[in-house]
Motif scaffolding. Structure first.
Motif, PDB file in Angstrom:
ATOM      1  N   HIS A 129       0.848  -1.204   0.000  1.00  0.00           N
ATOM      2  CA  HIS A 129       0.000   0.000   0.000  1.00  0.00           C
ATOM      3  C   HIS A 129       0.880   1.249   0.000  1.00  0.00           C
ATOM      4  O   HIS A 129       2.098   1.149   0.076  1.00  0.00           O
ATOM      5  CB  HIS A 129      -0.907   0.014   1.239  1.00  0.00           C
ATOM      6  CG  HIS A 129      -0.145   0.193   2.523  1.00  0.00           C
ATOM      7  ND1 HIS A 129       0.606  -0.806   3.110  1.00  0.00           N
ATOM      8  CD2 HIS A 129       0.012   1.269   3.334  1.00  0.00           C
ATOM      9  CE1 HIS A 129       1.188  -0.364   4.210  1.00  0.00           C
ATOM     10  NE2 HIS A 129       0.849   0.903   4.373  1.00  0.00           N
ATOM     11  N   ASP A 131       0.766   5.393   1.858  1.00  0.00           N
ATOM     12  CA  ASP A 131       0.086   6.252   2.819  1.00  0.00           C
ATOM     13  C   ASP A 131       0.218   7.697   2.344  1.00  0.00           C
ATOM     14  O   ASP A 131       1.061   8.000   1.504  1.00  0.00           O
ATOM     15  CB  ASP A 131       0.731   6.122   4.207  1.00  0.00           C
ATOM     16  CG  ASP A 131       0.656   4.688   4.733  1.00  0.00           C
ATOM     17  OD1 ASP A 131      -0.450   4.138   4.810  1.00  0.00           O
ATOM     18  OD2 ASP A 131       1.718   4.100   5.044  1.00  0.00           O
ATOM     19  N   HIS A 192       4.852   0.457  -0.133  1.00  0.00           N
ATOM     20  CA  HIS A 192       5.657  -0.320   0.813  1.00  0.00           C
ATOM     21  C   HIS A 192       4.851  -1.517   1.288  1.00  0.00           C
ATOM     22  O   HIS A 192       3.628  -1.508   1.268  1.00  0.00           O
ATOM     23  CB  HIS A 192       6.169   0.550   1.970  1.00  0.00           C
ATOM     24  CG  HIS A 192       5.119   1.303   2.726  1.00  0.00           C
ATOM     25  ND1 HIS A 192       4.483   2.414   2.217  1.00  0.00           N
ATOM     26  CD2 HIS A 192       4.595   1.105   3.961  1.00  0.00           C
ATOM     27  CE1 HIS A 192       3.621   2.874   3.112  1.00  0.00           C
ATOM     28  NE2 HIS A 192       3.664   2.084   4.179  1.00  0.00           N
TER      29      HIS A 192
HETATM   30 CO    CO Z   1       2.064   2.159   5.491  1.00  0.00          CO
END
Ligand code: CO
Ligand code: SIN
Length: 392
Positions: A129, A131, A192
């Protein structure tokens, strides 16, 4: 700390912060984890604590999300592998975890969000994913395989039928197995994926960056509280509109524009809004002033029993520099303006440090203005008296 792992703070800020991921080896030599998995599980049973579990092979679909609070029963039904428990804001509950934040003081403290702690057995991960915020992933116990990939965006394809934003594919540009004390820094939007090699705890020191949407909404709410009902749109030079009465002409647009421009060009209002907005507590309902405020006669004897003054784990304090002084903010409010050198010194000392030795503090408190400032901070629940172990 003037080094972070193998890098100087200067190198880190210049080459990596908000630019590219980097693995910082052995930032904490002989790292001693201040919490164990049972404590993390215990926190996730609490009503006031934000927690979630992620199951790679969920009962209903892949990458299933369950929100806490959990119960003892939730823990007795867990699969052996490939799940993760995540607890948000652990720094707000466990002072020893909050102490770790001091090591990131090379970045403004008002940019920090919280420390999230994850526990995962072998194979556990939250999936590949990205962020929206910067994160320092401190390996606290066990080993984890981390992979990082390129920068993503809202168009990057994600897995369907899951509420989580899991990348369908992640190109791996670098890969490491991290050990306790290692820190992986990941800037916003970089892919990551961390998979537990064995039972592992990872601390995510997360930063926050308000979105444009949040900035505009919050700033305009702030402005509208201050704004006058009396100052109104006015057009003494209005043109005859008979031929096109429905037209919003350029002159009218300019008149509105100047009201808006005036509102956003007031530097004092902007800095006050930033101070208020960036010091709002993460969980405002849980961070309230003392129900029974103390007066100086009650506080003075207690000061001699404590070893330290400690910043409340829930409190964010920040200040702006004003002509001849500072403006101190906390919990979304202006705590006070200080023009006196001694209160300015005390306010900065408290805002910039998590623990202050009583031996440093007591001499400053001879000044009545400093006593009042300390009372405001204690009664506002921004600081508390502490008995920390000293090295002697
Ligand atoms: Co993350
Ligand atoms: C984790 O701790 O498992 C995930 C943290 C993250 O990727 O942001």
């Amino acid at each position: 700390m003037n080094k972070i792992g193998q890098l100087s703070v200067e190198e880190f800020l210049r080459d990596y912060w908000q630019k590219k991921p980097v693995l910082l080896k052995n930032v904490y030599p002989d790292f001693e984890c201040p919490i164990d998995p049972d404590e993390i599980a215990g926190l996730s049973l609490e009503e006031d604590v934000e927690s979630r579990m992620i199951f790679e092979n969920g009962e209903n679909h892949a990458w299933e999300l369950k929100n806490g609070p959990f119960t003892e029963a939730s823990f007795s039904q867990l699969p052996k592998e490939k799940w993760t428990l995540l607890v948000q804001g652990v720094d707000q509950w466990i002072p020893e975890v909050a102490d770790l934040l001091d090591d990131f003081c090379f970045l403004p403290s008002w940019r920090r969000d919280d420390i999230m702690v994850s526990f995962a057995p072998k194979g556990g991960s939250v999936g590949p994913h990205y962020d929206h915020y910067d994160v320092f992933l401190l390996q606290a116990s066990g080993q984890r395989k981390w992979q990082v990939g390129p920068k993503c965006n809202a168009q990057s394809p994600t897995v369907e039928n899951t509420p989580l934003r899991i990348l369908q594919e992640m190109e791996v540009t670098e890969e490491w197995i991290v050990e306790p004390g290692d820190v992986l820094y990941v800037p916003p939007m970089y892919a990551h994926n961390g998979v537990a090699e064995n039972d592992c705890l990872t601390f995510s020191v997360g930063f926050r960056a308000p979105s444009e949407n949040e900035i505009l909404q919050s700033f305009t709410d702030f402005l509208s509280v201050e704004a006058s009902e009396e100052t109104r749109y006015s057009d003494p030079d209005v043109r005859d509109s008979s031929d096109q009465p429905a037209l919003i002409d350029q002159d009218s647009i300019e008149r509105f524009k100047s009201i808006l421009n005036n509102a956003v060009s007031d530097a004092a209002i902007i800095s006050s809004w930033i101070g208020c907005h960036m010091t709002e507590s993460k969980y405002p309902d849980l961070h309230q002033p003392l129900e029974e405020p103390l007066d100086w006669d009650e506080l003075a004897p207690a000061l001699s029993e404590a070893t330290h003054l400690t910043k409340n784990e829930m409190s964010r304090l920040a200040y702006t520099e004003e002509d001849n002084g500072i403006k101190l903010f906390g919990a979304g409010l202006v705590i006070g303006l200080s023009y006196h050198p001694s209160t300015t010194y005390l306010a900065k000392l408290i805002a910039n440090n998590r623990h202050i030795d009583m031996e440093v503090l007591l001499p400053l408190l001879e000044e009545p203005a400093c006593q009042n400032l300390l009372l405001d901070l204690i009664n506002g629940n921004h600081v508390y008296l502490d008995e920390l172990e000293t090295d002697e």
